[in-house]
Design a protein around this motif. Structure first.
Motif, PDB file in Angstrom:
ATOM      1  N   LYS A   1       0.823  -1.194   0.000  1.00  0.00           N
ATOM      2  CA  LYS A   1       0.000   0.000   0.000  1.00  0.00           C
ATOM      3  C   LYS A   1       0.860   1.247   0.000  1.00  0.00           C
ATOM      4  N   GLU A   2       0.422   2.221  -0.838  1.00  0.00           N
ATOM      5  CA  GLU A   2       1.033   3.535  -0.800  1.00  0.00           C
ATOM      6  C   GLU A   2       0.159   4.429   0.058  1.00  0.00           C
ATOM      7  N   ALA A   3       0.779   5.330   0.806  1.00  0.00           N
ATOM      8  CA  ALA A   3       0.019   6.214   1.672  1.00  0.00           C
ATOM      9  C   ALA A   3       0.685   7.570   1.731  1.00  0.00           C
ATOM     10  N   GLU A   4      -0.039   8.549   2.257  1.00  0.00           N
ATOM     11  CA  GLU A   4       0.497   9.895   2.339  1.00  0.00           C
ATOM     12  C   GLU A   4       1.639   9.925   3.339  1.00  0.00           C
ATOM     13  N   SER A   5       2.723  10.529   2.951  1.00  0.00           N
ATOM     14  CA  SER A   5       3.928  10.544   3.770  1.00  0.00           C
ATOM     15  C   SER A   5       3.671  11.150   5.137  1.00  0.00           C
ATOM     16  N   GLY A   6       4.182  10.452   6.164  1.00  0.00           N
ATOM     17  CA  GLY A   6       4.102  10.963   7.520  1.00  0.00           C
ATOM     18  C   GLY A   6       2.805  10.677   8.232  1.00  0.00           C
ATOM     19  N   THR A   7       1.853  10.019   7.575  1.00  0.00           N
ATOM     20  CA  THR A   7       0.562   9.743   8.217  1.00  0.00           C
ATOM     21  C   THR A   7       0.452   8.264   8.560  1.00  0.00           C
ATOM     22  N   PRO A   8      -0.311   7.929   9.598  1.00  0.00           N
ATOM     23  CA  PRO A   8      -0.532   6.513   9.914  1.00  0.00           C
ATOM     24  C   PRO A   8      -1.242   5.810   8.761  1.00  0.00           C
ATOM     25  N   VAL A   9      -0.944   4.525   8.594  1.00  0.00           N
ATOM     26  CA  VAL A   9      -1.520   3.732   7.510  1.00  0.00           C
ATOM     27  C   VAL A   9      -2.126   2.467   8.106  1.00  0.00           C
ATOM     28  N   THR A  10      -3.355   2.165   7.731  1.00  0.00           N
ATOM     29  CA  THR A  10      -4.006   0.931   8.171  1.00  0.00           C
ATOM     30  C   THR A  10      -4.331   0.067   6.962  1.00  0.00           C
ATOM     31  N   LEU A  11      -3.927  -1.188   6.997  1.00  0.00           N
ATOM     32  CA  LEU A  11      -4.226  -2.148   5.944  1.00  0.00           C
ATOM     33  C   LEU A  11      -5.083  -3.255   6.541  1.00  0.00           C
ATOM     34  N   HIS A  12      -6.152  -3.607   5.862  1.00  0.00           N
ATOM     35  CA  HIS A  12      -6.944  -4.767   6.259  1.00  0.00           C
ATOM     36  C   HIS A  12      -6.348  -5.970   5.527  1.00  0.00           C
ATOM     37  N   ILE A  13      -5.367  -6.558   6.183  1.00  0.00           N
ATOM     38  CA  ILE A  13      -4.447  -7.482   5.515  1.00  0.00           C
ATOM     39  C   ILE A  13      -5.098  -8.781   5.072  1.00  0.00           C
ATOM     40  N   LEU A  14      -6.286  -9.109   5.590  1.00  0.00           N
ATOM     41  CA  LEU A  14      -6.925 -10.376   5.214  1.00  0.00           C
ATOM     42  C   LEU A  14      -7.817 -10.255   3.985  1.00  0.00           C
ATOM     43  N   GLU A  15      -8.030  -9.041   3.498  1.00  0.00           N
ATOM     44  CA  GLU A  15      -9.000  -8.858   2.421  1.00  0.00           C
ATOM     45  C   GLU A  15      -8.601  -9.562   1.132  1.00  0.00           C
ATOM     46  N   ASN A  16      -7.321  -9.755   0.889  1.00  0.00           N
ATOM     47  CA  ASN A  16      -6.891 -10.458  -0.324  1.00  0.00           C
ATOM     48  C   ASN A  16      -6.441 -11.881  -0.021  1.00  0.00           C
ATOM     49  N   ASP A  17      -6.678 -12.349   1.213  1.00  0.00           N
ATOM     50  CA  ASP A  17      -6.300 -13.711   1.582  1.00  0.00           C
ATOM     51  C   ASP A  17      -7.471 -14.653   1.352  1.00  0.00           C
ATOM     52  N   GLY A  18      -7.230 -15.946   1.532  1.00  0.00           N
ATOM     53  CA  GLY A  18      -8.288 -16.913   1.282  1.00  0.00           C
ATOM     54  C   GLY A  18      -7.884 -18.305   1.663  1.00  0.00           C
ATOM     55  N   ASN A  19      -8.228 -19.239   0.765  1.00  0.00           N
ATOM     56  CA  ASN A  19      -7.997 -20.658   1.037  1.00  0.00           C
ATOM     57  C   ASN A  19      -7.181 -21.299  -0.075  1.00  0.00           C
ATOM     58  N   GLU A  20      -6.365 -22.270   0.316  1.00  0.00           N
ATOM     59  CA  GLU A  20      -5.640 -23.080  -0.655  1.00  0.00           C
ATOM     60  C   GLU A  20      -6.489 -24.289  -0.982  1.00  0.00           C
ATOM     61  N   LEU A  21      -6.810 -24.468  -2.266  1.00  0.00           N
ATOM     62  CA  LEU A  21      -7.677 -25.552  -2.708  1.00  0.00           C
ATOM     63  C   LEU A  21      -6.847 -26.731  -3.208  1.00  0.00           C
TER      64      LEU A  21
ATOM     65  N   LEU B   1      -4.125  -3.718  10.240  1.00  0.00           N
ATOM     66  CA  LEU B   1      -2.733  -3.599  10.664  1.00  0.00           C
ATOM     67  C   LEU B   1      -2.301  -2.159  10.400  1.00  0.00           C
ATOM     68  N   THR B   2      -1.917  -1.458  11.462  1.00  0.00           N
ATOM     69  CA  THR B   2      -1.627  -0.027  11.363  1.00  0.00           C
ATOM     70  C   THR B   2      -0.140   0.239  11.595  1.00  0.00           C
ATOM     71  N   PHE B   3       0.432   1.040  10.706  1.00  0.00           N
ATOM     72  CA  PHE B   3       1.779   1.569  10.915  1.00  0.00           C
ATOM     73  C   PHE B   3       1.654   3.041  11.261  1.00  0.00           C
ATOM     74  N   ASN B   4       2.181   3.427  12.432  1.00  0.00           N
ATOM     75  CA  ASN B   4       2.148   4.813  12.881  1.00  0.00           C
ATOM     76  C   ASN B   4       3.580   5.345  12.884  1.00  0.00           C
ATOM     77  N   PRO B   5       3.940   6.165  11.879  1.00  0.00           N
ATOM     78  CA  PRO B   5       5.342   6.603  11.768  1.00  0.00           C
ATOM     79  C   PRO B   5       5.728   7.568  12.878  1.00  0.00           C
ATOM     80  N   GLU B   6       6.997   7.521  13.232  1.00  0.00           N
ATOM     81  CA  GLU B   6       7.510   8.501  14.180  1.00  0.00           C
ATOM     82  C   GLU B   6       7.512   9.881  13.521  1.00  0.00           C
ATOM     83  N   ALA B   7       7.449  10.906  14.341  1.00  0.00           N
ATOM     84  CA  ALA B   7       7.480  12.275  13.814  1.00  0.00           C
ATOM     85  C   ALA B   7       8.746  12.488  13.001  1.00  0.00           C
ATOM     86  N   GLY B   8       8.574  13.014  11.810  1.00  0.00           N
ATOM     87  CA  GLY B   8       9.713  13.313  10.949  1.00  0.00           C
ATOM     88  C   GLY B   8      10.183  12.155  10.104  1.00  0.00           C
TER      89      GLY B   8
END
Length: 748
Positions: free
Chosen positions: A254-274, A336-343
């Motif tokens: 995922k691309e996100a705006e620089s310096g801002t927290p980013v949340t990904l719903h990491i299971l949305e593209n997951d599934g099952n092995e058939l 899953l959230t990444f919260n960057p440090e200031a700067g």
């Protein structure tokens, strides 16, 4: 369960706890039908239970076994397999007297279908009838004893099953596969002796349905029963079809705006092995969200570890990478959230995670291991997009006048952006400009476009009612697609327009129902006076062409908003004759100095109908079947509502004549010629009179609860007189030989 076995030696059959849940979810967002009511179980007596057993057609009826929407329903259980190894009955214990149940007598699996019928509509003996009732079902099955003495089977991937709920403290083994020829079956397996503990079973949610299915194996007279659900959502997890298949995790980026927290719903593209290694994306479930565990990367510190119970084990849900920021996973949202440090600038070090399926068996470590996905990598990149919005107010502020907007959109990021467009949050804003492409730029030298996009907003009446000096703040954002197809959105940009002083006044007059329909009865009028501008008005007063000048009509000062006034009017003979009252009110007021002149308010007219109930009946006699005693005359009746209000409980009455039928309701102008009939048997009194006379009256109840009667409708049916003549001949004794014999003839 040992206690149950001792008590149930004389009971024939038993079943497991069920509850019908009003999911109402039904994809409420768009096209969902109205949700069904929930089934609630009633306490049962032995007299509520009856069964019929004929070979493989084993079935049972539980009368008034529950309620749906407050109405009693019957439950009918039909066993399709394992009929000789299981029995139905009403089970009683100290905790829950009288519940439908299944008791096992052998090792064969039983599949039982449970039908919800309107109470009293199903015939057990013939296996016919039954009016189906749809409900939301949420059922608890507990007391699965072991080791491996009882099993619960649910067709988890087949509608109407939605999910199976398991206590987080449960240690029951869970399997998934084929049972008794049925595929995709969830199995909960007893692992030790229980006594009704919630952790000893499972709860099943079925969507809107009138029939639901479950299966089980139980030996040594062990039982399960249908009962209302009781697990707390916070202390349990829900299993869906995909939760029981082999999990497969896919990388996230995922691309996100620089310096801002980013949340990904990491299971949305997951599934099952058939089978054969094929992959299938599955919808994200609450269970899958609750099984994610992060992999601690090199250089990470302050790991957060949570305990998820024996079946799921411990998991890492957060940590800090010095110089970059903090990673945190949320079990409930799956984010899953990444919260960057200031700067912090640049992209953080990718992290990895795994998640599990619902298989569990502490006796078989290999099975548990097979229930965990491989590692997937999460990568975050920081592109950027920026927006500046400006506004130009209209020359004249009026309803429909346009505020115009311009947009300056920039790409200072390292990725080219396609499909760049503008989104505005305020309803009514019309944006012009087709999507564009912005080449990659930099913070110092961004790629800019400030001519493509414009917008307008038409002022509404609600806008103009806001006080002078109020600001109309309009916010927009720009978005674009990154090279990998993700959508990037800018920070919001707002533009402000300040409203000037405006004058406006309106009146709305409404009437209540008349207290009666004669002269002297009253009508209460309500006058809603509204300051539709944004300045305070003085000298506000109401004028009414019938009510004249009343003290309440002098309102005086009125700030922005509404003032409500009531007044009472007495009906006149002319009003009653006209059948209605029509009158008009106006309002006037004065704006403060320096404000725009007050436009003349529109008058408001109220027309009130006067209730005039009326009823007419016409009686028609048929041709008599004859003119003798006991012959019959059939009468028909036509009833008409000649008034202007609906009449209820309409009946006919005629002394000496039994009239069949009742018309519950007749609207104004409606007539009925089919509801009433009568048959009169001719009496001797009718024959003596030479006709049959009678008059009928119709009566009904008006909305004010008074009885309204019609004029009589009379009939007179003539009866034809019938004459009768007899002839009798007698012979006398001859006086002498050769003499003539005289035979007198008498007639009458």
């Amino acid at each position: 369960m040992t206690t149950y076995c001792a008590r149930l030696s004389s009971i024939k059959w038993l079943i497991c706890p069920f509850i019908f849940l009003a999911v109402v979810f039904a994809l409420i967002a768009a096209t969902a039908p109205a949700s069904a009511a929930e089934l609630k179980f009633n306490d049962l007596k032995q007299s509520d239970f009856s069964d019929a057993t004929s070979g493989s057609n084993k079935r049972a009826l539980f009368k008034n076994a529950g309620t749906v929407g407050g109405k009693n329903v019957d439950l009918v259980a039909k066993a399709s397999t394992g009929t000789s190894a299981n029995e139905f009955s009403v089970h009683n214990d100290l905790k829950k007297p009288g519940i439908a149940s299944i008791m096992g007598k052998g090792s064969a699996a039983i599949w039982a279908d449970w039908y919800i019928y309107e109470a009293g509509t199903y015939n057990l003996a013939t296996d016919k009838g039954g009016v189906a009732v749809e409900a939301e079902v949420f059922v608890q099955y507990n007391d699965l004893d072991g080791p491996n003495q009882e099993r619960l089977f649910i067709e988890l991937c087949a509608p109407p099953v939605e999910f199976v709920r398991i206590s987080r403290q449960s240690t029951l083994p869970r399997e998934f596969g084929t049972v008794a020829g049925v595929d995709s079956v969830f199995s909960a397996i007893g692992d030790k002796t229980y006594s009704n503990e919630p952790t000893s079973g499972a709860e099943v949610s079925y969507s809107k349905t009138s029939v639901f299915r479950m299966g089980r194996i139980g030996v040594n007279k062990l039982t399960v029963a249908l009962d209302d659900h009781s697990y707390k959502e916070s202390q349990s997890f829900d299993l869906k079809c995909s939760d029981m298949r082999k999990p497969a995790a896919k990388d996230d980026r995922k691309e996100a705006e620089s310096g801002t927290p980013v949340t990904l719903h990491i299971l949305e593209n997951d599934g099952n092995e058939l089978a054969g290694g094929a992959f299938s994306v599955s919808s994200v479930t609450s269970f899958a969200k609750g099984t994610v565990s992060l992999v601690l990367p090199s250089g990470a510190s302050s790991p957060v570890t949570i305990k998820r119970g024996e079946a799921l084990g411990d998991a890492i849900t957060g940590f800090t990478v010095k110089g970059q920021g903090t990673w945190t996973y949320d079990d409930h949202t799956g984010g899953l959230t990444f919260n960057p440090e200031a700067g912090f600038r640049g992209s953080p070090t990718p992290v990895e995670y795994t998640f599990k399926n619902g298989l569990y068996d502490k006796r078989k470590p290999a099975t548990t291991a097979n229930g965990e996905s491989g590692k997937a990598r999460v990568t975050i990149l920081y592109p950027d997009i920026q927006l500046v919005k400006t506004a130009t107010p209209p020359a004249v502020f009026a309803v429909g006048a346009l505020i115009t907007y311009k947009f300056k959109v920039s790409n200072p990021g390292a990725f080219p952006l396609t499909n760049v467009q503008i989104t505005d949050t305020m309803p009514g804003v019309v944006i012009k400009g087709e999507p564009i492409t912005l080449a990659a730029g930099s913070r110092d030298k961004p790629t800019v476009d400030e001519t493509t996009f414009t917008a307008t907003y038409a002022l509404t009446d609600a806008d103009l009612k806001k006080a002078g000096g109020t600001q109309i703040i309009n916010t927009a954002s720009a978005s674009g697609s990154t090279p990998d197809g993700k959508t990037l959105t800018s920070l919001p940009s707002s533009a402000t327009v300040t409203l000037p002083a405006l004058s406006g006044l309106s009146i709305e007059k409404t009437s209540g129902a008349p207290s009666g329909s004669k002269a002297g009865d009253t009508i209460t009028y309500t006058f809603k006076v509204e300051n539709t501008g944004n300045v305070t008005l003085t000298g506000v007063k109401i004028t009414d062409d019938k009510l004249g000048k009343l003290p309440a009509f002098t309102i005086g000062t009125l700030a922005t908003g509404v003032k409500t006034v009531t007044a009472v009017y007495k009906l006149t003979e002319a009003d009653v004759a006209a059948g209605k009252v029509e009158n008009t009110a106006t309002v006037t007021g004065t704006p403060p100095p320096g404000s725009p002149p007050l436009p003349e308010p529109k008058p408001s007219t109220a027309t009130t109908g006067i209730p005039l109930p009326g009823l007419m009946v016409k009686k028609t006699a048929g041709v008599p079947t004859g003119n003798r005693l006991g012959d019959k005359i059939t009468y028909t009746f036509k009833v008409k509502n000649t008034g202007n209000v609906t009449l209820k409980d309409v009946v006919l009455d005629e002394p000496g004549l039994k009239i069949e039928g009742q018309l519950l309701e007749l609207s104004p102008g409606a007539e009925d010629a089919a509801s009433f009939t009568a048959v009169h048997e001719i009496t001797q009194a009718d024959l003596d009179k030479g006709r049959v006379d009678g008059a009928v009256i119709a009566a009904g109840t008006s909305p004010d609860k008074t009885r309204v009667a019609s004029a009589p409708s009379a009939t007179s049916v003539p009866l034809l007189a019938e004459g009768k003549l007899e002839v009798k001949k007698t012979a006398g004794v001859p006086p002498a030989t050769g003499s003539a014999i005289r035979s007198p003839i008498r007639s009458r």
